[in-house]
Design a protein around this motif. Structure first.
Motif, mmCIF file in Angstrom:
data_model
loop_
_atom_site.group_PDB
_atom_site.id
_atom_site.type_symbol
_atom_site.label_atom_id
_atom_site.label_comp_id
_atom_site.label_asym_id
_atom_site.label_seq_id
_atom_site.Cartn_x
_atom_site.Cartn_y
_atom_site.Cartn_z
ATOM 1 N N ILE A 188 0.850 -1.189 0.000
ATOM 2 C CA ILE A 188 0.000 0.000 0.000
ATOM 3 C C ILE A 188 0.884 1.236 0.000
ATOM 4 O O ILE A 188 1.823 1.329 0.790
ATOM 5 N N GLU A 191 -3.574 5.805 1.443
ATOM 6 C CA GLU A 191 -4.951 5.557 1.864
ATOM 7 C C GLU A 191 -5.684 6.889 1.902
ATOM 8 O O GLU A 191 -5.117 7.892 2.325
ATOM 9 N N PHE A 200 -7.927 2.301 -0.815
ATOM 10 C CA PHE A 200 -6.538 1.856 -0.689
ATOM 11 C C PHE A 200 -5.861 1.892 -2.059
ATOM 12 O O PHE A 200 -6.443 1.451 -3.062
ATOM 13 N N TYR A 201 -4.636 2.394 -2.096
ATOM 14 C CA TYR A 201 -3.840 2.455 -3.317
ATOM 15 C C TYR A 201 -2.678 1.466 -3.182
ATOM 16 O O TYR A 201 -1.933 1.505 -2.202
ATOM 17 N N MET A 202 -2.530 0.590 -4.172
ATOM 18 C CA MET A 202 -1.602 -0.528 -4.054
ATOM 19 C C MET A 202 -0.638 -0.577 -5.240
ATOM 20 O O MET A 202 -1.030 -0.346 -6.384
ATOM 21 N N LYS A 215 -6.286 0.602 -7.223
ATOM 22 C CA LYS A 215 -6.953 1.067 -6.010
ATOM 23 C C LYS A 215 -8.231 0.276 -5.793
ATOM 24 O O LYS A 215 -8.794 -0.309 -6.732
ATOM 25 N N LYS A 219 -8.202 -3.877 0.846
ATOM 26 C CA LYS A 219 -6.854 -4.244 0.403
ATOM 27 C C LYS A 219 -6.878 -5.327 -0.669
ATOM 28 O O LYS A 219 -6.100 -5.293 -1.626
ATOM 29 N N ALA A 222 -7.811 -3.802 -3.988
ATOM 30 C CA ALA A 222 -6.694 -2.992 -4.480
ATOM 31 C C ALA A 222 -5.605 -3.882 -5.058
ATOM 32 O O ALA A 222 -4.990 -3.553 -6.091
ATOM 33 N N GLU A 223 -5.338 -5.014 -4.413
ATOM 34 C CA GLU A 223 -4.339 -5.954 -4.936
ATOM 35 C C GLU A 223 -4.767 -6.504 -6.293
ATOM 36 O O GLU A 223 -3.948 -6.615 -7.218
#
Length: 239
Positions: A188, A191, A200-202, A215, A219, A222-223
């Protein structure tokens, strides 16, 4: 929003499910999250976790049986990938949102205040618990009918149109799993938003090299979006 297990509320949910429970306690139990059971000192055994366990097994069996009979020319690997799309968390949560399951959940105050009614994992788990509840209230034949009525369209989308909820993380992993020195990691990097409605930005890395970014509202999502981005960029680079 309905937030109780009163019989009049459950009748509305039963209409949406197109199934009337003989024993309402199975339905009530399927909607009782562990946070509520703990908060009310009901004991974890009275949450929906046992029904979730049962529903997960039944769902996998019914979808597997359907795929085996419907697609005789598909290999074991192909059938496994299709099933994974149909029974994945995003697919189950989507079904729950279509029915409006979140409105009927019993949640503890903590889960309630942090947006649990729309949380992907909680909705997916509750879908499995409801499947378990239908099975306990009826039999395998009735549960099979109920599930196929609800999931057959998703199966067709996954098989014939290549749509539905792709497992991009698995697809990306498979691309590199034959190389022993390849290591894929997700991190991450940002957020945004209030605690109950975060974005969430991943980033996804291969051996510390950035492959893609994405995003999501949690989580896991985002993944998946980061992996999807990586697969797209890898495809563009190979053109």
């Amino acid at each position: 929003m309905r937030t109780s297990n009163k019989n009049e509320d459950l009748k509305i949910l039963e209409n949406k499910l197109n199934y009337t429970f003989r024993n309402k306690s199975f339905l009530k139990n399927s909607l009782t999250h562990s946070s509520y059971a703990n908060e009310k000192n009901l004991g974890i055994i009275n949450s929906n976790e046992r029904l979730e366990f049962l529903g997960d097994a039944i769902l996998n069996l019914i979808v597997s049986q359907y795929l085996y009979k419907k697609y005789p020319n598909h290999s074991e690997g192909e059938l496994t990938k299709i099933r994974a799309k149909v029974v994945c968390e995003s697919s189950l949560a989507y079904v729950a949102r279509e029915i409006g399951v979140g409105d009927y959940l019993l949640l503890g105050k903590g889960e309630e205040s942090t947006g649990g009614r729309n949380r992907e994992s909680i909705l997916a788990d509750t879908t499995e618990a409801i499947i378990g509840a239908v099975y306990m209230d009826s039999d395998f034949k009735e549960t099979n009918k109920q599930l196929l009525d609800r999931f057959e369209d998703n199966i067709v989308k996954a098989v014939e149109k290549g749509e539905l909820f792709s497992d991009y993380k698995t697809e990306l992993q498979e691309k590199y799993q034959r190389s022993p020195n390849s290591k894929i990691e997700y991190h991450i990097f940002k957020e945004e938003g209030p605690e109950h409605n975060k974005i969430f930005y991943m980033n996804v890395f291969l051996n510390e090299n950035l492959l893609g970014s994405g995003k999501g509202r949690n989580k896991k999502e985002a993944e998946q979006m980061a992996a999807k981005s990586a697969l797209f960029l890898l495809g563009k680079n190979n053109e």
